[in-house]
Scaffold this motif. Structure first.
Motif, PDB file in Angstrom:
ATOM      1  N   TYR A   8       0.804  -1.203   0.000  1.00  0.00           N
ATOM      2  CA  TYR A   8       0.000   0.000   0.000  1.00  0.00           C
ATOM      3  C   TYR A   8       0.846   1.266   0.000  1.00  0.00           C
ATOM      4  O   TYR A   8       0.326   2.359  -0.029  1.00  0.00           O
ATOM      5  CB  TYR A   8      -0.979   0.017   1.177  1.00  0.00           C
ATOM      6  N   ARG A  34      -3.756   5.610  -1.000  1.00  0.00           N
ATOM      7  CA  ARG A  34      -5.072   6.213  -0.820  1.00  0.00           C
ATOM      8  C   ARG A  34      -5.001   7.727  -0.912  1.00  0.00           C
ATOM      9  O   ARG A  34      -4.050   8.347  -0.468  1.00  0.00           O
ATOM     10  CB  ARG A  34      -5.652   5.855   0.533  1.00  0.00           C
ATOM     11  N   ARG A  35      -6.035   8.326  -1.443  1.00  0.00           N
ATOM     12  CA  ARG A  35      -6.116   9.777  -1.497  1.00  0.00           C
ATOM     13  C   ARG A  35      -6.436  10.312  -0.119  1.00  0.00           C
ATOM     14  O   ARG A  35      -6.939   9.599   0.751  1.00  0.00           O
ATOM     15  CB  ARG A  35      -7.185  10.210  -2.486  1.00  0.00           C
ATOM     16  N   SER A  37      -8.805  12.288   0.907  1.00  0.00           N
ATOM     17  CA  SER A  37     -10.215  12.183   1.294  1.00  0.00           C
ATOM     18  C   SER A  37     -10.567  10.772   1.732  1.00  0.00           C
ATOM     19  O   SER A  37     -11.417  10.579   2.608  1.00  0.00           O
ATOM     20  CB  SER A  37     -11.123  12.632   0.150  1.00  0.00           C
ATOM     21  N   ASP A  38      -9.914   9.775   1.124  1.00  0.00           N
ATOM     22  CA  ASP A  38     -10.143   8.393   1.550  1.00  0.00           C
ATOM     23  C   ASP A  38      -9.632   8.176   2.966  1.00  0.00           C
ATOM     24  O   ASP A  38     -10.267   7.509   3.782  1.00  0.00           O
ATOM     25  CB  ASP A  38      -9.465   7.405   0.609  1.00  0.00           C
ATOM     26  N   LYS A  39      -8.477   8.749   3.250  1.00  0.00           N
ATOM     27  CA  LYS A  39      -7.918   8.620   4.596  1.00  0.00           C
ATOM     28  C   LYS A  39      -8.773   9.366   5.611  1.00  0.00           C
ATOM     29  O   LYS A  39      -8.993   8.888   6.716  1.00  0.00           O
ATOM     30  CB  LYS A  39      -6.498   9.173   4.633  1.00  0.00           C
ATOM     31  N   SER A  41     -11.848   9.838   5.572  1.00  0.00           N
ATOM     32  CA  SER A  41     -13.085   9.106   5.859  1.00  0.00           C
ATOM     33  C   SER A  41     -12.879   8.081   6.964  1.00  0.00           C
ATOM     34  O   SER A  41     -13.846   7.641   7.592  1.00  0.00           O
ATOM     35  CB  SER A  41     -13.620   8.442   4.596  1.00  0.00           C
ATOM     36  N   LEU A  42     -11.640   7.705   7.234  1.00  0.00           N
ATOM     37  CA  LEU A  42     -11.366   6.776   8.331  1.00  0.00           C
ATOM     38  C   LEU A  42     -11.635   7.418   9.697  1.00  0.00           C
ATOM     39  O   LEU A  42     -11.751   6.721  10.702  1.00  0.00           O
ATOM     40  CB  LEU A  42      -9.915   6.284   8.264  1.00  0.00           C
ATOM     41  N   ARG A  44     -14.320   8.961  10.365  1.00  0.00           N
ATOM     42  CA  ARG A  44     -15.779   9.038  10.464  1.00  0.00           C
ATOM     43  C   ARG A  44     -16.324   8.635  11.834  1.00  0.00           C
ATOM     44  O   ARG A  44     -17.279   9.254  12.309  1.00  0.00           O
ATOM     45  CB  ARG A  44     -16.418   8.195   9.364  1.00  0.00           C
ATOM     46  N   GLU A  73      -9.166  18.010   6.084  1.00  0.00           N
ATOM     47  CA  GLU A  73      -9.978  17.367   5.047  1.00  0.00           C
ATOM     48  C   GLU A  73     -11.226  16.737   5.662  1.00  0.00           C
ATOM     49  O   GLU A  73     -12.320  16.850   5.117  1.00  0.00           O
ATOM     50  CB  GLU A  73      -9.158  16.320   4.305  1.00  0.00           C
TER      51      GLU A  73
END
Length: 86
Positions: A8, A34-35, A37-39, A41-42, A44, A73
């Motif tokens: 990864y 990962r971008r 925004s993907d990170k 989201s973790l 959340r 972000e």
């Protein structure tokens, strides 16, 4: 000593090749696949107020810019920008 490569982690390259980072590469030359925004989201599971508190403390403690960007972000994704400094 046997070193592992982690699929990864990729080197910063502009081409789309699927070459993975070599174990000898320095961490500053590696970039998570990962971008941002993907990170973000973790994060959340954190409640809004906890996320904002972590952000304020990270700024106060002058933590890494990458971590602060990640928090920013997540705040932006939740549209909490107006509450960032409150």
């Amino acid at each position: 000593m046997n070193q592992r490569t982690y699929p990864y982690l990729v080197t910063q390259q502009s081409n789309d090749s699927e070459s993975y980072a070599q174990p000898s590469g320095s961490p500053s030359d590696m970039l998570a696949a990962r971008r941002l925004s993907d990170k973000a989201s973790l994060l959340r599971p954190l409640q809004d107020e906890h996320l904002l508190e972590v952000y304020r403390e990270a700024k106060k403690m002058n933590l890494s810019s990458e971590f602060i960007e990640l928090l920013e972000e997540a705040i932006s994704m939740r549209q909490l920008d107006h509450r960032r400094e409150a």
